[in-house]
Design an enzyme around this catalytic site. Structure first.
Site, PDB file in Angstrom:
ATOM      1  N   SER A 147     111.707 -12.130 -36.587  1.00 64.03           N
ATOM      2  CA  SER A 147     112.003 -12.157 -35.156  1.00 64.03           C
ATOM      3  C   SER A 147     112.394 -13.570 -34.713  1.00 64.03           C
ATOM      4  CB  SER A 147     110.795 -11.619 -34.380  1.00 64.03           C
ATOM      5  OG  SER A 147     111.124 -11.360 -33.041  1.00 64.03           O
ATOM      6  N   ASP A 224     113.308  -0.280 -33.987  1.00 59.87           N
ATOM      7  CA  ASP A 224     112.827  -1.545 -33.441  1.00 59.87           C
ATOM      8  C   ASP A 224     112.942  -1.528 -31.919  1.00 59.87           C
ATOM      9  OD1 ASP A 224     112.635  -4.284 -32.614  1.00 59.87           O
ATOM     10  OD2 ASP A 224     113.151  -4.914 -34.644  1.00 59.87           O
ATOM     11  N   HIS A 256     109.339  -3.049 -35.067  1.00 58.99           N
ATOM     12  CA  HIS A 256     109.445  -4.506 -35.128  1.00 58.99           C
ATOM     13  C   HIS A 256     108.214  -5.187 -35.723  1.00 58.99           C
ATOM     14  CE1 HIS A 256     111.636  -8.111 -33.847  1.00 58.99           C
ATOM     15  NE2 HIS A 256     110.512  -8.626 -33.386  1.00 58.99           N
TER      16      HIS A 256
END
Length: 278
Positions: A147, A224, A256
């Site tokens: 991320s 996600d 995610h």
């Protein structure tokens, strides 16, 4: 460098250290997994993992389940904190700015510039400290992340290709200049000049600097919840334009979080081990 914690793990050791950083103007922590080969002082390749928003130096250590294979492959794993912390460090008004959200860059705007110098900390302080204190083989360091940390891995690899020999990411923020997370962070840390933003944008760095690595590996979940912020297709287009080999794998049903990372961490470690052998 002070050792805070040490635990035997797959015949290696998972450690947590802290050190006083001149860049961050405070104490910062980082995790190090030493495989059994490193404990015998054999030179080993290493991979630095950059975590995402809200995470600490312990998140990857506890949640990724990476130590078992790292021990078999003889990989040293390093996991720094995501930002400066402490009562004297600006907190921000939400979870995606301030502490836990350093974005792996050097802030130039106040009040952030005082402490938020994560790029300098990682490259000018932590990197040489690791090379000095641990049995890391020369030119055998990779970088990956998740991320916000995926953004950090992709950008730092392109800024400092002489320091990193392999690169991968899980669900990275590929074009922060064009998503709410990135726009918020960049406007706070860097100001309104978007030419400054481009210096810290993975997609723009590829377009500006061209192909630098033999291959980049990215895994992305199709379920996600933050997919609209990540723009992997824009990064893929940039890599295609400059001839940078990219393996972008899209996975149905994955979100995610760290269950996603656990599912593919072995393949990333194997990817880095192979790249670092070259």
């Amino acid at each position: 460098m002070e050792l805070l914690q040490k635990n035997k793990c797959f015949d290696g050791e998972q450690r947590i250290y802290q050190t006083t950083s001149k860049s961050l103007k405070q104490v910062s922590k980082f995790g190090v997994f030493l495989p059994p080969q490193a404990l015998k002082m054999q030179k080993c390749p290493a991979v630095i993992y950059l975590a995402g928003l809200t995470c600490t130096e312990e998140t990857f250590v506890i949640k990724a389940h990476a130590q078992r294979l790292a021990a078999q492959l003889g990989l040293i794993l390093i996991s720094p904190d995501t930002s400066p912390r402490g009562d004297d460090v600006e907190q921000g008004d939400s979870w995606d700015i301030g502490q836990g959200a350093g974005f792996y860059l050097d802030a130039i705007q106040q009040p952030w510039a005082e402490h938020f110098q994560m790029e300098s900390y990682l490259i000018k302080e932590l990197y040489p400290l690791l090379m000095k204190e641990f049995p890391i083989a020369e030119q055998k360091i990779g970088i990956f992340g998740h991320s916000m940390g995926g953004h950090g891995a992709l950008t730092l690899a392109w800024k400092y290709p002489e320091k990193f020999s392999s690169i991968s990411a899980f669900a990275p923020i590929c074009e922060p200049s064009a998503c709410p997370w990135g726009e918020k962070a960049f406007s706070n840390y860097l100001g309104v000049d978007q030419t400054e933003w481009a210096k810290h944008d993975a997609t723009q760095l590829v377009l500006n600097k061209g192909a630098l690595f033999s291959e980049v590996l990215i895994d992305q979940g199709l379920n996600d919840q933050f997919y609209s912020q990540l723009h992997p297709e824009n990064y893929q287009a940039a890599c295609h334009k400059v001839g940078q080999k990219l393996t972008l794998r899209m996975h149905d049903g994955y979100d995610h979080g760290y269950f996603f990372i656990q599912s593919f961490i072995d393949e990333h470690l194997q990817f880095h081990a192979l790249q670092l052998q070259k």
